[in-house]
Design a protein around this motif. Sequence first.
Motif, PDB file in Angstrom:
ATOM      1  N   THR A  17       3.469  23.412  -3.686  1.00  0.00           N
ATOM      2  CA  THR A  17       4.368  23.281  -2.578  1.00  0.00           C
ATOM      3  C   THR A  17       5.220  22.006  -2.669  1.00  0.00           C
ATOM      4  O   THR A  17       6.472  21.658  -2.438  1.00  0.00           O
ATOM      5  CB  THR A  17       3.840  23.421  -1.161  1.00  0.00           C
ATOM      6  N   PHE A  18       4.350  20.670  -2.909  1.00  0.00           N
ATOM      7  CA  PHE A  18       5.159  19.457  -2.960  1.00  0.00           C
ATOM      8  C   PHE A  18       5.876  19.476  -4.143  1.00  0.00           C
ATOM      9  O   PHE A  18       7.078  18.822  -4.154  1.00  0.00           O
ATOM     10  CB  PHE A  18       3.881  18.396  -3.037  1.00  0.00           C
ATOM     11  N   TRP A  71       9.224  21.180  -3.373  1.00  0.00           N
ATOM     12  CA  TRP A  71      10.058  20.207  -2.456  1.00  0.00           C
ATOM     13  C   TRP A  71      10.569  18.941  -3.447  1.00  0.00           C
ATOM     14  O   TRP A  71      11.711  18.861  -3.027  1.00  0.00           O
ATOM     15  CB  TRP A  71       9.134  19.799  -1.452  1.00  0.00           C
ATOM     16  N   ARG A  72       9.814  18.390  -4.240  1.00  0.00           N
ATOM     17  CA  ARG A  72      10.266  17.284  -5.102  1.00  0.00           C
ATOM     18  C   ARG A  72      11.535  17.595  -5.957  1.00  0.00           C
ATOM     19  O   ARG A  72      12.501  16.993  -6.308  1.00  0.00           O
ATOM     20  CB  ARG A  72       9.060  16.792  -5.803  1.00  0.00           C
ATOM     21  N   GLU A 118      13.521  20.337  -5.415  1.00  0.00           N
ATOM     22  CA  GLU A 118      14.607  20.337  -4.472  1.00  0.00           C
ATOM     23  C   GLU A 118      15.370  19.121  -4.042  1.00  0.00           C
ATOM     24  O   GLU A 118      16.500  19.184  -3.630  1.00  0.00           O
ATOM     25  CB  GLU A 118      14.291  21.265  -3.539  1.00  0.00           C
ATOM     26  N   ASN A 119      14.351  18.152  -3.840  1.00  0.00           N
ATOM     27  CA  ASN A 119      14.993  16.867  -3.219  1.00  0.00           C
ATOM     28  C   ASN A 119      14.630  15.425  -3.996  1.00  0.00           C
ATOM     29  O   ASN A 119      13.729  14.868  -3.373  1.00  0.00           O
ATOM     30  CB  ASN A 119      14.285  16.882  -1.752  1.00  0.00           C
ATOM     31  N   GLY A 165       8.219  14.225   2.272  1.00  0.00           N
ATOM     32  CA  GLY A 165       7.863  15.727   1.610  1.00  0.00           C
ATOM     33  C   GLY A 165       6.600  16.291   2.532  1.00  0.00           C
ATOM     34  O   GLY A 165       6.131  15.653   3.331  1.00  0.00           O
ATOM     35  N   PRO A 166       6.070  17.289   1.857  1.00  0.00           N
ATOM     36  CA  PRO A 166       4.964  18.069   2.315  1.00  0.00           C
ATOM     37  C   PRO A 166       3.930  17.238   2.162  1.00  0.00           C
ATOM     38  O   PRO A 166       3.641  16.211   1.301  1.00  0.00           O
ATOM     39  CB  PRO A 166       4.646  19.345   1.860  1.00  0.00           C
TER      40      PRO A 166
END
Length: 127
Positions: free
Chosen positions: A86-87, A90-91, A93-94, A102-103
């Motif tokens: 999940t992290f 996110w990393r 994408e961002n 982040g998460p």
Amino acid sequence: MPDNTSPLWWLFAVLSALIFLALWYPGMINNRQRAVISCPPLLCFVVLIGLSRANDESVVEWLPVYCAMILGFALAAVGHWKALRTFMAWRAENPEKPDSEGPDTPWALQLAVTLPGLSIPAFLLFR
């Protein structure tokens, strides 16, 4: 357990690096992340060479500490693959945002326990 000058430590070092990769790769979602997570075993080995040269000792004498460090990093991922994926998604994408936005990273606490928990005894026993 072999003494710190045994050539068996080379085998243990390779196995430690493979365990590290096997435990962290499932959390990576793309090849760039896999390439980055492949670096810690190599970078730790470069540090190991520097330590052995600075202390005028054989590299083999530092391999127990290397194994403990790599396994400490590896064990931080155990049980956290879903959160890690999940992290890392996110990393990916961002990339411009700081990690703190982040998460959650539950493996960070596990790393804070396993790394010193393995490295300090190895350093004390084999140094």
